[in-house]
Design a protein around this motif. Sequence first.
Motif, PDB file in Angstrom:
ATOM      1  N   GLY A  47       0.819  -1.205   0.000  1.00 39.18           N
ATOM      2  CA  GLY A  47       0.000   0.000   0.000  1.00 39.18           C
ATOM      3  C   GLY A  47       0.848   1.247   0.000  1.00 39.18           C
ATOM      4  O   GLY A  47       2.075   1.203   0.157  1.00 39.18           O
ATOM      5  N   THR A  48       0.192   2.393  -0.174  1.00 38.63           N
ATOM      6  CA  THR A  48       0.923   3.658  -0.218  1.00 38.63           C
ATOM      7  C   THR A  48       1.617   3.963   1.101  1.00 38.63           C
ATOM      8  O   THR A  48       2.561   4.759   1.134  1.00 38.63           O
ATOM      9  CB  THR A  48      -0.016   4.823  -0.576  1.00 38.63           C
ATOM     10  N   PHE A  49       1.172   3.316   2.182  1.00 38.10           N
ATOM     11  CA  PHE A  49       1.820   3.509   3.485  1.00 38.10           C
ATOM     12  C   PHE A  49       3.244   2.954   3.495  1.00 38.10           C
ATOM     13  O   PHE A  49       4.010   3.236   4.420  1.00 38.10           O
ATOM     14  CB  PHE A  49       0.983   2.845   4.592  1.00 38.10           C
ATOM     15  N   ASN A  50       3.621   2.171   2.484  1.00 35.41           N
ATOM     16  CA  ASN A  50       4.979   1.641   2.383  1.00 35.41           C
ATOM     17  C   ASN A  50       5.855   2.418   1.399  1.00 35.41           C
ATOM     18  O   ASN A  50       7.003   2.031   1.164  1.00 35.41           O
ATOM     19  CB  ASN A  50       4.943   0.170   1.969  1.00 35.41           C
ATOM     20  N   LEU A  51       5.338   3.498   0.830  1.00 32.58           N
ATOM     21  CA  LEU A  51       6.161   4.320  -0.048  1.00 32.58           C
ATOM     22  C   LEU A  51       7.127   5.171   0.776  1.00 32.58           C
ATOM     23  O   LEU A  51       6.752   5.695   1.833  1.00 32.58           O
ATOM     24  CB  LEU A  51       5.279   5.238  -0.896  1.00 32.58           C
ATOM     25  N   PRO A  52       8.364   5.330   0.310  1.00 31.45           N
ATOM     26  CA  PRO A  52       9.322   6.141   1.070  1.00 31.45           C
ATOM     27  C   PRO A  52       9.036   7.631   1.011  1.00 31.45           C
ATOM     28  O   PRO A  52       9.548   8.391   1.833  1.00 31.45           O
ATOM     29  CB  PRO A  52      10.670   5.808   0.410  1.00 31.45           C
ATOM     30  N   SER A  53       8.230   8.065   0.029  1.00 27.77           N
ATOM     31  CA  SER A  53       7.821   9.460  -0.070  1.00 27.77           C
ATOM     32  C   SER A  53       6.307   9.509  -0.135  1.00 27.77           C
ATOM     33  O   SER A  53       5.678   8.683  -0.789  1.00 27.77           O
ATOM     34  CB  SER A  53       8.395  10.115  -1.333  1.00 27.77           C
ATOM     35  N   THR A  54       5.697  10.469   0.537  1.00 27.43           N
ATOM     36  CA  THR A  54       4.242  10.543   0.569  1.00 27.43           C
ATOM     37  C   THR A  54       3.689  11.031  -0.764  1.00 27.43           C
ATOM     38  O   THR A  54       4.403  11.599  -1.599  1.00 27.43           O
ATOM     39  CB  THR A  54       3.759  11.496   1.678  1.00 27.43           C
ATOM     40  N   VAL A  55       2.395  10.817  -0.952  1.00 24.68           N
ATOM     41  CA  VAL A  55       1.712  11.333  -2.132  1.00 24.68           C
ATOM     42  C   VAL A  55       1.854  12.856  -2.193  1.00 24.68           C
ATOM     43  O   VAL A  55       2.138  13.427  -3.251  1.00 24.68           O
ATOM     44  CB  VAL A  55       0.230  10.913  -2.120  1.00 24.68           C
ATOM     45  N   VAL A  56       1.675  13.510  -1.069  1.00 31.43           N
ATOM     46  CA  VAL A  56       1.823  14.966  -1.013  1.00 31.43           C
ATOM     47  C   VAL A  56       3.243  15.384  -1.378  1.00 31.43           C
ATOM     48  O   VAL A  56       3.453  16.331  -2.151  1.00 31.43           O
ATOM     49  CB  VAL A  56       1.429  15.494   0.375  1.00 31.43           C
ATOM     50  N   ASP A  57       4.242  14.684  -0.849  1.00 34.00           N
ATOM     51  CA  ASP A  57       5.637  14.994  -1.193  1.00 34.00           C
ATOM     52  C   ASP A  57       5.863  14.932  -2.696  1.00 34.00           C
ATOM     53  O   ASP A  57       6.557  15.779  -3.273  1.00 34.00           O
ATOM     54  CB  ASP A  57       6.593  14.013  -0.510  1.00 34.00           C
ATOM     55  N   CYS A  58       5.276  13.918  -3.326  1.00 40.29           N
ATOM     56  CA  CYS A  58       5.445  13.760  -4.772  1.00 40.29           C
ATOM     57  C   CYS A  58       4.853  14.938  -5.532  1.00 40.29           C
ATOM     58  O   CYS A  58       5.469  15.465  -6.469  1.00 40.29           O
ATOM     59  CB  CYS A  58       4.791  12.455  -5.235  1.00 40.29           C
ATOM     60  N   LEU A  59       3.660  15.354  -5.132  1.00 39.83           N
ATOM     61  CA  LEU A  59       3.011  16.478  -5.823  1.00 39.83           C
ATOM     62  C   LEU A  59       3.771  17.780  -5.606  1.00 39.83           C
ATOM     63  O   LEU A  59       3.902  18.602  -6.526  1.00 39.83           O
ATOM     64  CB  LEU A  59       1.569  16.612  -5.350  1.00 39.83           C
ATOM     65  N   VAL A  60       4.267  17.986  -4.411  1.00 38.46           N
ATOM     66  CA  VAL A  60       5.045  19.203  -4.126  1.00 38.46           C
ATOM     67  C   VAL A  60       6.310  19.216  -4.977  1.00 38.46           C
ATOM     68  O   VAL A  60       6.665  20.245  -5.587  1.00 38.46           O
ATOM     69  CB  VAL A  60       5.382  19.278  -2.631  1.00 38.46           C
ATOM     70  N   TYR A  61       6.995  18.073  -5.047  1.00 35.05           N
ATOM     71  CA  TYR A  61       8.223  18.004  -5.839  1.00 35.05           C
ATOM     72  C   TYR A  61       7.949  18.265  -7.320  1.00 35.05           C
ATOM     73  O   TYR A  61       8.603  19.100  -7.960  1.00 35.05           O
ATOM     74  CB  TYR A  61       8.903  16.648  -5.668  1.00 35.05           C
ATOM     75  N   VAL A  62       6.989  17.544  -7.877  1.00 34.88           N
ATOM     76  CA  VAL A  62       6.715  17.645  -9.314  1.00 34.88           C
ATOM     77  C   VAL A  62       6.352  19.072  -9.697  1.00 34.88           C
ATOM     78  O   VAL A  62       6.875  19.636 -10.675  1.00 34.88           O
ATOM     79  CB  VAL A  62       5.589  16.677  -9.718  1.00 34.88           C
ATOM     80  N   THR A  63       5.461  19.692  -8.941  1.00 29.21           N
ATOM     81  CA  THR A  63       4.958  21.017  -9.332  1.00 29.21           C
ATOM     82  C   THR A  63       5.943  22.139  -9.014  1.00 29.21           C
ATOM     83  O   THR A  63       5.722  23.283  -9.418  1.00 29.21           O
ATOM     84  CB  THR A  63       3.600  21.310  -8.675  1.00 29.21           C
ATOM     85  N   ALA A  64       7.023  21.822  -8.322  1.00 29.93           N
ATOM     86  CA  ALA A  64       8.096  22.800  -8.168  1.00 29.93           C
ATOM     87  C   ALA A  64       8.834  23.002  -9.488  1.00 29.93           C
ATOM     88  O   ALA A  64       9.484  24.036  -9.688  1.00 29.93           O
ATOM     89  CB  ALA A  64       9.075  22.346  -7.089  1.00 29.93           C
ATOM     90  N   TRP A  65       8.711  22.031 -10.392  1.00 30.61           N
ATOM     91  CA  TRP A  65       9.412  22.091 -11.668  1.00 30.61           C
ATOM     92  C   TRP A  65       8.479  22.175 -12.866  1.00 30.61           C
ATOM     93  O   TRP A  65       8.828  22.751 -13.895  1.00 30.61           O
ATOM     94  CB  TRP A  65      10.301  20.843 -11.816  1.00 30.61           C
ATOM     95  N   LEU A  66       7.306  21.574 -12.765  1.00 27.34           N
ATOM     96  CA  LEU A  66       6.408  21.481 -13.911  1.00 27.34           C
ATOM     97  C   LEU A  66       4.992  21.839 -13.483  1.00 27.34           C
ATOM     98  O   LEU A  66       4.490  21.294 -12.493  1.00 27.34           O
ATOM     99  CB  LEU A  66       6.419  20.058 -14.481  1.00 27.34           C
ATOM    100  N   THR A  67       4.351  22.720 -14.223  1.00 24.25           N
ATOM    101  CA  THR A  67       2.945  23.030 -13.970  1.00 24.25           C
ATOM    102  C   THR A  67       2.074  21.935 -14.569  1.00 24.25           C
ATOM    103  O   THR A  67       2.193  21.623 -15.762  1.00 24.25           O
ATOM    104  CB  THR A  67       2.571  24.386 -14.591  1.00 24.25           C
ATOM    105  N   LEU A  68       1.223  21.358 -13.746  1.00 21.63           N
ATOM    106  CA  LEU A  68       0.309  20.313 -14.192  1.00 21.63           C
ATOM    107  C   LEU A  68      -1.059  20.912 -14.468  1.00 21.63           C
ATOM    108  O   LEU A  68      -1.473  21.883 -13.827  1.00 21.63           O
ATOM    109  CB  LEU A  68       0.199  19.212 -13.141  1.00 21.63           C
ATOM    110  N   GLN A  69      -1.770  20.294 -15.411  1.00 15.46           N
ATOM    111  CA  GLN A  69      -3.080  20.781 -15.827  1.00 15.46           C
ATOM    112  C   GLN A  69      -4.138  19.727 -15.514  1.00 15.46           C
ATOM    113  O   GLN A  69      -3.825  18.550 -15.292  1.00 15.46           O
ATOM    114  CB  GLN A  69      -3.074  21.102 -17.320  1.00 15.46           C
ATOM    115  N   PRO A  70      -5.419  20.131 -15.491  1.00 16.83           N
ATOM    116  CA  PRO A  70      -6.490  19.163 -15.226  1.00 16.83           C
ATOM    117  C   PRO A  70      -6.404  17.954 -16.163  1.00 16.83           C
ATOM    118  O   PRO A  70      -6.231  18.098 -17.373  1.00 16.83           O
ATOM    119  CB  PRO A  70      -7.758  19.978 -15.494  1.00 16.83           C
TER     120      PRO A  70
END
Length: 245
Positions: free
Chosen positions: A186-209
């Motif tokens: 499950g996602t509870f075993n990921l070394p980085s949280t879902v929120v961490d991933c979104l923060v990282y990605v959008t620091a470099w790339l703007t995502l659209q709907p």
Amino acid sequence: MRIARIQTAAGPQYAVDSNGAWAHIIDPFAEALSYTGGTTAHNEATLLAPATPAVVLGIGHNRTLNDHPLPIQAWHKSVHTVAAPGDSITAVRDHGTVNAEGELAVVIGRTASNLTAGNALDHVLGYTCVNDVTNVDQNAVDERNFQGKSGVNYTPLGPWIETDLPDPERVAIDVHVNGTVKATSGTFNLPSTVVDCLVYVTAWLTLQPGDVVMTGAPATVVPIEPGDRVEISVAGIGTLSSPVA
């Protein structure tokens, strides 16, 4: 709320689950849903990939793999690999082991740039199941993840988007092959949280709907062979089923 894309006589149509049928809507990303008045019964619906992303991103959790300076790093997977539930995965043969990778996918709901831990989930429309199919042995010769992840229908997505997932950080993920459970995590075993991933990605790339972020495989990697049927089950969402050609 469940949001699907279904095939109709008039072409692909977004719809929401309502009273045992799919009620057709115009735009799932609008602030208020507008209904067309059309419906499709569940047993008559052909489900398509629930999103048509311009961008599909995978997440590499480098912290646990090597001495890479970044704890998270994203990579692009071609949108041409996106497949609907039930579409056949065409496993690339003679290039090593082909793995199914069961993951939680985030579907972006509104323009997302420089997100923070406090607002990241506010930009999410919902979540779906994804199978990040990979010719894993190609990783040794192609660190950009192009060769190993570009096969036909290598990104099955679906069966629908669930907007009401209580906690994406604690979602169970199971992988079955031919009806037998092969991985449970499950996602509870990921070394980085879902929120961490979104923060990282959008620091470099703007995502659209409609864009999709695959959050990584938490020990949900299973080898598959032609003739297999692989199922990715994500708690609170459903099961994504794909045959292997």
